[in-house]
Each structure stands twice: as C-alpha cells, then as structure tokens.
Design a protein around this motif. Structure first.
Motif, PDB file in Angstrom:
ATOM      1  N   GLN A  70       0.616  -1.337  -0.016  1.00 32.49           N
ATOM      2  CA  GLN A  70       0.023   0.042   0.031  1.00 32.49           C
ATOM      3  C   GLN A  70       0.755   1.281   0.092  1.00 32.49           C
TER       4      GLN A  70
ATOM      5  N   ALA B  36      -2.237   5.504  -4.796  1.00 22.98           N
ATOM      6  CA  ALA B  36      -3.642   5.486  -4.634  1.00 22.98           C
ATOM      7  C   ALA B  36      -4.424   5.530  -6.254  1.00 22.98           C
TER       8      ALA B  36
ATOM      9  N   ARG C  95      -4.012   2.545  -8.567  1.00 21.89           N
ATOM     10  CA  ARG C  95      -3.834   1.065  -7.925  1.00 21.89           C
ATOM     11  C   ARG C  95      -4.633  -0.026  -9.011  1.00 21.89           C
TER      12      ARG C  95
ATOM     13  N   ASP D   4     -10.945   1.439 -11.982  1.00 23.94           N
ATOM     14  CA  ASP D   4     -10.276   2.900 -11.522  1.00 23.94           C
ATOM     15  C   ASP D   4     -11.530   3.921 -11.771  1.00 23.94           C
TER      16      ASP D   4
ATOM     17  N   ARG E 247      -8.526  -3.626  -5.182  1.00 22.89           N
ATOM     18  CA  ARG E 247      -8.588  -1.885  -5.401  1.00 22.89           C
ATOM     19  C   ARG E 247      -9.585  -1.576  -4.524  1.00 22.89           C
TER      20      ARG E 247
ATOM     21  N   TYR F 133      -7.672  -1.644  -0.739  1.00 27.22           N
ATOM     22  CA  TYR F 133      -7.037  -0.572  -0.506  1.00 27.22           C
ATOM     23  C   TYR F 133      -7.300   0.843  -0.681  1.00 27.22           C
ATOM     24  N   VAL F 134      -8.096   1.201  -1.339  1.00 24.00           N
ATOM     25  CA  VAL F 134      -8.741   2.507  -1.732  1.00 24.00           C
ATOM     26  C   VAL F 134      -9.941   2.802  -1.038  1.00 24.00           C
ATOM     27  N   ASP F 135     -11.018   2.007  -0.732  1.00 26.14           N
ATOM     28  CA  ASP F 135     -12.215   2.153  -0.394  1.00 26.14           C
ATOM     29  C   ASP F 135     -12.272   1.813   1.254  1.00 26.14           C
TER      30      ASP F 135
ATOM     31  N   GLU G 203      -4.693   4.716   5.203  1.00 26.68           N
ATOM     32  CA  GLU G 203      -3.312   4.632   4.980  1.00 26.68           C
ATOM     33  C   GLU G 203      -2.748   4.789   6.500  1.00 26.68           C
TER      34      GLU G 203
ATOM     35  N   LEU H 121      -9.223   7.760   2.598  1.00 26.00           N
ATOM     36  CA  LEU H 121      -7.939   8.586   2.547  1.00 26.00           C
ATOM     37  C   LEU H 121      -8.665  10.171   2.794  1.00 26.00           C
TER      38      LEU H 121
END
Length: 442
Positions: free
Chosen positions: A141, A146, A149, A290, A345, A348-350, A354, A433
C-alpha cells in the motif's frame, strides 16, 4: 494506534520504481506455479497416492497460517516490513527445496511417511509465508500511488500471468515427456530457481522502513478497526468468495482428472488457457475499476457463480470434454483475475485508511487465512465421503463433486448479497483517504 508516516517519495518516483515490483511479481509467479500453488502441486499430491482428505489437510495449512498476522503485525512493523519480508521470503525457498527429497522419503517410509514429510514442509513454508505477507500488505500500500492502484494491479497481473503461462506451458511439456515423480521434481527445482531470483528482485523496491508501533496499543487498534462496519461487511463478503475460490483451485484439477477424464498435461494446459485470458483482460479490469469503483465486482461474482454450473454440465469422458473444459477455463481466467483486481482495489482504496493500514491489513490477512483454510479442509473429507455418489438429474451428471459445486454456488450467491450491502455502505460514507485519522470509523 497509527502507523509510521508513509514514505515521502513523490508519486512520480514511486512510478519510476514500479518495474522492480513487476519483475519481482513475475519471478514469484513462476515460483508459485511450479511449486505450492496451482494444479502442479495438487497433481503431485495425487501422484503420491494421498486421499483427498489428506490433500485437503496439506492445502489448508497455507491459508490457516495467515492467522499469525494478528499477533505478529506490530513486531514486523517495528523491525521493518521490507527487512522481515525479504528474510522470510528467502528462507521459504530453502524449505521448498526440501520437497526434492520427497521421492526418497516415499521409498523409505511409504505413503504415510511422505504425507507427514510434505506436511512438515508445507507447515514451515506456510509460517514463513504468513510472516512475510503480513509485512507485504502494508508495504504494497505504501509503494503504489492510490490513484493508479487499479491499473497497476492490471499491469502486474498481465506480467504475472505471462510468466505463469510460460511456466505452465513448460510444465505441460515436462509432464508429457517424463513419468512418475521425476517430472514433478524437475518442476519444483525450476520453481526454486525462480524463487531465488524473486528474492533478489525485492531488494530495490522502495519503502518498508521500520515503524514506531506500541504493542500495548495493538489490540485496542484491532478492536477499533472491527468497529468499522465497512471492514466487517468486506470481510464477510470476502469470506464466502474465498471459500468458493479455494475449492475451485484445490479440487477442480482432480475433477478434470477423475471425472472428466483428462490427462495431467491437459489439465495444466487449462490453467495456461485461463492465464492467457487473464493477460488479455487484466488491464481492462483495472481500467474499469479505477473509473467505476466497486461496480465491476457485481459482474465478477455473477460469473463466479456460473462456473460451477458449467463444470457440472461438462460432458464426462467424451472426445469433446477437453474443448468444453477449455471454454470454461477462458471464463474462469477472466473471472479470477477480475475478482482479484477489483477486490484489491476496493480493499486498498475504499476500505483501508493509510494511517491505520497495519491493523486493518493484519485483520484482513488473518481472516482470509482462516476462511481460506476451511475450504480445502471441509472439501477433502466431503469428497471422500461422496466417493460412491453416481447418477444423473435431467442433463446434469451427479458425482462426488456435485455437492461441492452446489455448495460453492450458494456461497457465491450469499457473497453477492453482502457485496450489495457493502456498496450501499460505501456510497453513504467518504473513502478512507478523506477521513480524519482521529475520528472513529462509522
């Protein structure tokens, strides 16, 4: 508890260093395809003469070891995730090389002795893998921007699948040309060589420095992470999907051999076909995820639920069986890679903030280990218990694998329902994020 600050490298610098990441993944894909993962290892266990219950026990150790992540995550972070990863990733190659002594053990101690020897090797490998991957998830990560990704996972999948395809084509040829256990020993030896290269290629990947984590805060942070309803829904949906996919990867090769009537070399070619379609579809899945977020996952789960139906309808012991299995392998290859790219994705994104990546990803890795291990552990005894099941219902052949395939359909259907609830939850709250790290998760 929060993690140490993420690396100060700019996104442009991270992108410039990604070729090392891709090269590492490619060599690891070759190692995985020729050793512990995929149809080659399952066929190797079958060649040893192990019953399906024992095959399930061996295969369950890999995912079950992920539970160690709950206890080791803060220690790994303190030592440095990169340092721990490389040490364990390298040591596990020595353990894998120990499989080369299996024929000697089989000759000296029989099938029981070979089973326990492989079990010890697998247990050692699984522990080292769990420690290494507990460090790898937060490290991954950290080093990938981001905003890209989804595309990065797509590109990485293309490279990894090309490497896997090449390895499995070679494996198919070797399985045809050689006989007995010697063909598997050659494949494992080649895999170990690729694994050593994989370790060397991890050194130039940036990030992974030691953090400043307090052991006393670790379990409190875990409880706080579990208060995040989005994480709980994600883990629930993932559990059901993982059980189905573990069953597919572990026992569909044996379905092809025992019921469909395909030789080992053609079973490996099916994996090659799936990898080839994965290469063609990976970037598209990444691009779509994405831009559309979690929406592609709905199609992925629908296709995943369709696969067991197609396997049940596949003609048994027929001249067209291989071609039918090949078409299904195309669908499976696109579906598996689509799920991995879109799901990762979303994770790690939603899902994962971090600043709290250590506790979130430790929970994730331990959870998928627990549920992933249950798949083969339950499926093996079920197949042995259903060994005498034969018949036909309308156009559907009934055999030992039918209860397993029906159960996987139900698991995927339940997973789809939970995904819909998770998507609704994600639509109501901002992505990680954008959160203030001092505000509790909803």
């Amino acid at each position: 508890m929060t993690d140490s600050p993420v690396t100060t490298m700019s996104d442009a610098e991270k992108v410039r260093r990604l070729p090392w990441y891709y090269a590492h993944s490619a060599s690891n894909a070759v190692f995985s395809a020729l050793t512990w993962f995929g149809p080659v290892f399952v066929l190797f266990l079958n060649e040893l003469g192990l019953p399906k219950t024992r095959i399930g026990i061996v295969l369950s150790l890999l995912p079950f070891s992920g539970i160690l992540a709950l206890f080791l995550a803060p220690t790994i972070a303190r030592f440095g995730v990169k340092r721990v990863f490389i040490a364990c990733w390298g040591t596990r190659k020595l353990v894998t090389a120990g499989l080369l002594f299996t024929p000697w053990v089989l000759q000296q101690r029989g099938v029981d002795g070979a089973f326990y020897y492989v079990l010890v090797c697998m247990a050692s490998f699984a522990v080292l893998r769990a420690i290494a991957e507990t460090g790898w998830y937060p490290w991954a990560q950290e080093i990938v921007p981001a905003a890209m990704r989804g595309r990065m996972y797509g590109i990485n999948n293309i490279i990894g699948l090309l490497a896997t395809t090449t390895a499995l084509l070679a494996a198919s040829w070797i399985l045809d040309e050689l006989t007995g256990l010697s063909r598997f020993m050659m494949l494992i030896g080649l895999g170990v060589g690729a694994g050593v290269l994989c370790v060397l290629l991890a050194f130039p990947i940036p990030g992974g420095a030691p953090g400043r984590l307090r052991e006393t805060a670790h379990w409190a942070a875990m409880r706080e992470a579990l208060a995040d309803r989005r994480l709980v829904l994600y883990l629930s949906y993932t559990a059901l999907t993982m059980v189905a996919m573990q069953i597919f990867s572990a026992f569909v090769p044996l379905l092809m051999k025992e019921e469909i009537g395909l030789p080992s070399s053609r079973i490996v070619l099916l994996e090659v076909a799936g990898s080839a379609v994965g290469v063609l579809s990976s970037y598209g899945w990444g691009w779509w995820s994405d831009r559309r977020g979690t929406r592609p996952l709905r199609l992925v789960l629908l296709l995943l639920g369709l696969l067991p139906v197609l396997w049940m309808l596949l003609p048994r012991q027929h001249e067209w069986s291989f071609f039918g299995a090949l078409i299904i392998a195309f669908v499976a290859g696109a579906t598996y890679n689509g799920w991995w790219i879109t799901d990762q994705r979303m994770l790690y994104v939603d899902i994962v903030p971090e600043e709290r990546r250590t506790e979130y990803l430790a929970l994730y890795y331990a959870w998928i280990g627990l549920v992933g291990g249950c798949g083969p552990l339950i499926a093996g005894p079920l197949l042995d218990a259903s060994a005498d099941l034969q018949g036909r219902w309308w156009i559907v052949p009934i055999d030992a694998y039918t209860p397993l395939l029906v159960g996987s359909i139900l698991a995927v259907a339940s997973s789809f329902v939970l995904l819909q609830r998770l998507r609704a939850r994600l639509a109501d709250t901002p992505p990680p994020l954008q959160r203030d790290p001092h505000v509790a998760c909803p």
